[in-house]
Design a protein around this motif. Structure first.
Motif, short mmCIF file in Angstrom:
data_model
loop_
_atom_site.label_atom_id
_atom_site.label_comp_id
_atom_site.label_asym_id
_atom_site.label_seq_id
_atom_site.Cartn_x
_atom_site.Cartn_y
_atom_site.Cartn_z
N GLU A 121 20.78 24.68 16.43
CA GLU A 121 19.55 24.09 16.97
C GLU A 121 19.74 22.58 17.05
OE1 GLU A 121 16.20 25.06 14.47
OE2 GLU A 121 16.78 27.15 14.34
N ASN A 137 20.11 19.97 14.34
CA ASN A 137 19.09 20.24 13.32
C ASN A 137 19.66 21.19 12.27
OD1 ASN A 137 16.77 20.80 11.81
ND2 ASN A 137 15.93 22.20 13.32
N GLU A 138 19.97 22.41 12.68
CA GLU A 138 20.52 23.36 11.70
C GLU A 138 21.32 24.44 12.40
OE1 GLU A 138 17.53 25.46 9.51
OE2 GLU A 138 16.51 26.15 11.30
MG MG Z 1 15.14 25.89 12.68
#
Ligand code: MG
Ligand code: ATP
Length: 372
Positions: free
Chosen positions: A250, A261-262
Motif C-alpha cells: 500500500e 505505507n505497509e
Molecule cells: Mg493498510
C-alpha cells in the motif's frame, strides 16, 4: 509441479482463504483448512477443515502429512507454525517474510531501505515520546503488532495525546507516523514464484473510510509513469524479501511521489477486483505458486470498481440484492458470515465497465440502491 487432485493446506479460515479455496478447487485441487472457529468462511467451502489452534501439534502434523504445500491467509498466523510446517513441506509465504509484515517497526525499517516512507518514530516506551519532534504532529500512533483494518491505531494532535494513546493501547511498542495529506492511496499486488518469476497487477486506487478499505478503483487514476513506479517498487520489495507468494504493498501519493505505507504478505482486499476483471485472479496465483505452476497473466479486461460490504449494510435488514444483481456488469461476492457486525467485512461487489469514471458512478449508485 503438483498436479490437480493434490491437497493444498491453508492456515486461517477467513474470506481471503475462502476465495483462495474456491480458486484452487476450480482447478481441481483439494483444500484443507486449519482454523480455531466453529464456522469459518473458508472452512465452509474447503474439502476438509481442522478446527484447531494454529500451533496445535496434531493439526500441523496432519497438514504436513496430507498436503503437498501449505499457505496462509491470516496475517497474524504465528510465524512459528509456518516454520514448523516448512521442515516437512513447501510453505509459501515463508515465516521470515510474514514476520516482517507482522511487526510495523521491522516493516518500516525494511521499507525505508527500499523506497521512501513518511516521517515516523519508533516508540518502545512512553519516554521515547519526549524525544519526538513537533514535525510528527498531527500524527497517528499505531501499535507495532496485531493491527488490521485501522484497529490498534489512534490519531493524536500533540505529544500529550500521544502519551495518553500509548497508555490506552497497552504500553506496547508502537510507531508514531505523521498524518500525511496525501493526494490518494494506491496499492499493487504482485505474485512471485519459487523460481523468482514475478508479475504485477495493475495499480488500484483505494478509498478508505474509518481506517477500512471502502472502494478500489482500477486502473487507479494516477499518471502512467507513477503507476509503473508503484509496480516496480512492489516488485523490488518482493525481491528484497526473497518473497514467494502473493504480496501487496500500500502506498500514499504525496506531492506526486510514492511513500510506502505497509505490506501484506497475502492476497489483499484491494486485489479482489482481479477475480472478475483479470485473466488470472490473485487467488489463482496463490494456488499456482503453491502448486509450482507457471504464473498466469495479470492483464485487466476492462475498468473495475470494487466496493466492500461491511456489516452496517445490513442495519435495515438484508440488502436489496435484486437491484445489484439486475446490473449486467456487477459481480457479487458474499463470504458466508452468519452475523453482520459493524465494520465486519461481509462481502464485496465489483462492477466492470468501459471507463473508470462511468464504472465508479455505477458502482456508487448500486451501493446506494442496496440500502433499505
Ligand atoms: Mg493498510
Ligand atoms: P489494513 O491492514 O486493513 O490495511 P491497518 O490497520 O494495517 O489496515 P494502515 O494501513 O496503517 O492500517 O492504515 C489504515 C488507513 O488509515 C490507511 O489506508 C490510511 O487511509 C489511513 N492512514 C494510516 N496512516 C496514515 C498516515 N500516516 N497519514 C494519513 N493517513 C493514514
Amino acid at each position: 509441479m503438483i498436479a490437480p487432485g493434490a491437497w493444498l493446506g491453508l492456515l486461517g479460515g477467513g474470506q481471503l482463504g475462502r476465495m483462495f479455496s474456491m480458486a484452487a478447487q476450480s482447478m481441481g485441487y483439494r483444500v484443507m483448512v486449519v482454523d480455531p472457529g466453529e464456522h469459518s468462511p473458508a472452512g465452509d467451502v474447503a474439502d476438509a477443515c481442522i478446527r484447531a489452534d494454529y500451533l496445535d501439534e496434531a493439526a500441523l502434523a496432519r497438514l504436513a502429512s496430507e498436503c503437498a504445500a501449505v499457505t496462509t491467509e491470516f496475517e497474524n498466523v504465528p510465524a512459528e507454525a509456518l516454520r514448523r510446517l516448512a521442515q516437512s513441506c513447501f510453505v509459501s509465504p515463508a515465516a521470515e517474510s510474514v514476520s516482517v509484515a507482522q511487526d510495523r517497526i521491522r516493516e518500516k525499517s525494511f521499507l525505508s531501505g527500499v523506497i521512501g516512507v513518511g516521517p515516523y518514530a519508533v516508540v518502545q516506551a512512553e519516554q521515547d515520546l519526549s524525544a519526538v519532534g513537533a514535525q510528527l504532529f498531527p500524527g497517528i500512533l499505531k501499535r507495532s503488532r496485531f493491527g488490521y483494518d485501522g484497529k490498534g491505531q489512534m490519531r493524536v494532535a500533540d505529544v500529550e495525546q500521544a502519551r495518553a494513546a500509548f497508555r490506552a493501547m497497552g504500553g506496547e511498542p508502537c510507531v508514531l507516523e505523521r498524518m500525511l495529506a496525501f493526494e490518494c492511496e494506491v496499492s499493487v499486488v504482485v505474485a512471485r514464484s519459487d523460481d523468482g518469476e514475478c508479475v504485477a497487477y495493475p495499480v488500484a486506487e483505494n478509498i478508505h473510510a474509518g481506517g477500512i478499505l471502502d472502494v478500489s478503483i482500477v486502473p487507479g487514476r494516477i499518471s502512467p509513469s507513477l503507476a509503473v513506479q508503484a509496480q516496480e517498487a512492489t516488485r523490488a520489495i518482493a525481491e528484497r524479501l526473497g518473497y514467494v507468494g502473493v504480496l501487496c504493498v500500500e502506498f500514499f501519493v504525496v506531492d506526486g511521489r510514492l511513500l510506502a505505507n505497509e505490506i501484506a504478505p497475502r492476497p489483499h482486499n484491494s486485489g479482489h477486483y482481479s477475480i472478475d476483471a483479470c485473466v488470472t485472479s490473485q487467488f489463482e496465483q496463490q494456488a499456482r505458486i503453491l502448486a509450482r505452476l507457471p504464473l498466469g497473466a495479470t492483464r485487466l479486461h476492462c475498468a473495475a470498481v470494487m466496493v466492500n460490504l461491511l456489516g452496517e449494510a445490513w442495519t435495515g435488514g438484508e440488502p436489496h440484492w435484486d437491484r445489484l444483481l439486475a446490473h449486467p456488469g456487477a459481480k457479487l461476492h458474499l463470504y458466508g458470515k452468519r452475523e453482520a457486525r459493524r465494520g465486519r467485512k461481509m462481502g464485496h461487489f465489483t462492477v466492470l465497465g468501459a471507463t473508470v469514471d462511468e464504472t465508479l458512478e455505477q458502482a456508487l449508485s448500486l451501493r446506494a440502491a442496496l440500502g433499505r
